[in-house]
Design a protein around this motif. Structure first.
Motif, short mmCIF file in Angstrom:
data_model
loop_
_atom_site.label_atom_id
_atom_site.label_comp_id
_atom_site.label_asym_id
_atom_site.label_seq_id
_atom_site.Cartn_x
_atom_site.Cartn_y
_atom_site.Cartn_z
N GLY A 105 11.13 -34.12 -27.17
CA GLY A 105 11.02 -33.29 -26.24
C GLY A 105 10.42 -34.01 -25.22
N VAL A 106 10.61 -33.50 -23.85
CA VAL A 106 9.70 -33.99 -22.92
C VAL A 106 9.04 -32.75 -22.07
N THR A 107 7.68 -32.89 -21.90
CA THR A 107 7.01 -31.81 -21.18
C THR A 107 6.70 -32.53 -20.00
N ALA A 108 6.95 -31.85 -19.07
CA ALA A 108 6.86 -32.37 -17.56
C ALA A 108 5.82 -31.32 -16.69
N LYS A 109 4.81 -32.07 -16.33
CA LYS A 109 3.56 -31.43 -15.55
C LYS A 109 3.49 -31.82 -14.14
N LEU A 110 3.32 -31.10 -13.27
CA LEU A 110 3.09 -31.54 -11.83
C LEU A 110 1.38 -31.30 -11.73
N THR A 111 0.69 -32.39 -11.47
CA THR A 111 -0.88 -32.24 -11.47
C THR A 111 -1.33 -33.25 -10.40
N GLY A 112 -2.66 -32.62 -9.88
CA GLY A 112 -3.22 -33.59 -9.02
C GLY A 112 -4.42 -34.54 -9.37
#
Length: 280
Positions: A105-112
């Protein structure tokens, strides 16, 4: 990519999840979960790779080097797609007992990150997890939503929606990497049941920074803005004609895509694009 295929990585994964598949999973998550603002396209930059116990054990000796390779691969992909990353990519590995051998599985987050957030940047997303398999199974891919439509609207962002709209109102979403075949045959991705359309008439493909239409030596030809073409780059709002059947290539964000399809004012912007190209 070659270093992910050969050498120690390739040997470690020779019968399990392969590093190339992980790399493709990362970039697929970047493509499918990008967020479009007024001036930039933001992509996920924080990834967690979930592995089965057996697959996780097989990379213990190479995990650090593999992480570096995946980070470099994600950075290169973002650059090629003109994606903006709010921080350099981060990759971590975790073991999940619920995963079977050959699944990941791949968890992808967009974070600063923890530093100052640039003006206009989106808020951090909770992350989307998608399960990939080395072989197709009856269950298919599984996943959860990364960000709701309400959250996207709140942040002034929306996912890019790409589709081909036939003149009778039928819409074909263009999802994934493509290419998408167009023609009269039921075997095509986009089926246009008209005798003037060839069985295999044309093809739509993704480019590094856009899309392209290609005529497949059809009997009645393919037109772009009423001009015959063999192979040409296309833009959102372009009119494509296949054997006399008019369609519109739509590339917009969120609810604006629906309003564009139902709007009669799109031709003015289209005329400006045609004049800007200076003919074909």
């Amino acid at each position: 990519m070659q270093s992910l295929v050969e050498g120690a990585f390739g040997r470690a994964f020779r019968k399990q999840v392969h590093p190339v598949e992980i790399a493709k999973g990362l970039t697929k998550q970047m493509d499918e979960n990008r967020m479009v603002s007024v001036s930039r396209t933001y992509a996920p930059n924080d990834f967690t790779v979930h592995l089965s116990k057996a697959d996780s054990e097989s990379i213990q000796a190479y995990q650090s080097a593999l992480r570096d390779e995946l980070i470099q691969y994600a950075s290169t992909h973002a650059q090629s797609k003109s994606y903006h990353l709010m921080t350099p990519p981060r990759v971590r590995f975790t073991t999940e007992d619920s995963l079977r051998f050959g699944e990941f599985g791949v968890t992808a987050k967009l974070t600063g990150g923890e530093g100052p957030r640039e003006k206009g940047a989106p808020e951090d997303t909770s992350g989307q997890t998608r399960i990939f398999r080395t072989e197709k199974t009856d269950g298919g891919d599984q996943g959860t939503a990364a960000i709701s439509a309400e959250e996207a609207s709140k942040h002034g962002l929306a996912r890019e929606m790409i589709s081909l709209v036939i003149d009778d109102g039928k819409t074909y979403p263009l999802e994934g990497r493509g290419p998408w075949s167009i023609g009269r045959s039921e075997e095509n991705d986009i089926v246009i049941s008209d005798p003037n359309v060839s069985r295999r008439h044309a093809r739509l493909s993704r480019l590094e920074n856009g899309f392209m239409v290609e005529d497949l030596e059809s009997t009645n030809g393919t037109l772009l803005d009423d001009a015959p073409i063999d192979r040409e780059r296309i833009e959102g709002g372009d009119k494509l004609t296949f054997g006399g059947i008019t369609t519109r290539f739509v590339r917009e964000t969120g609810d604006r895509a629906s309003s564009r399809r139902n709007s009669s004012g799109g031709d003015d912007g289209q005329q400006e694009r045609k004049e800007g190209r200076g003919g074909r």
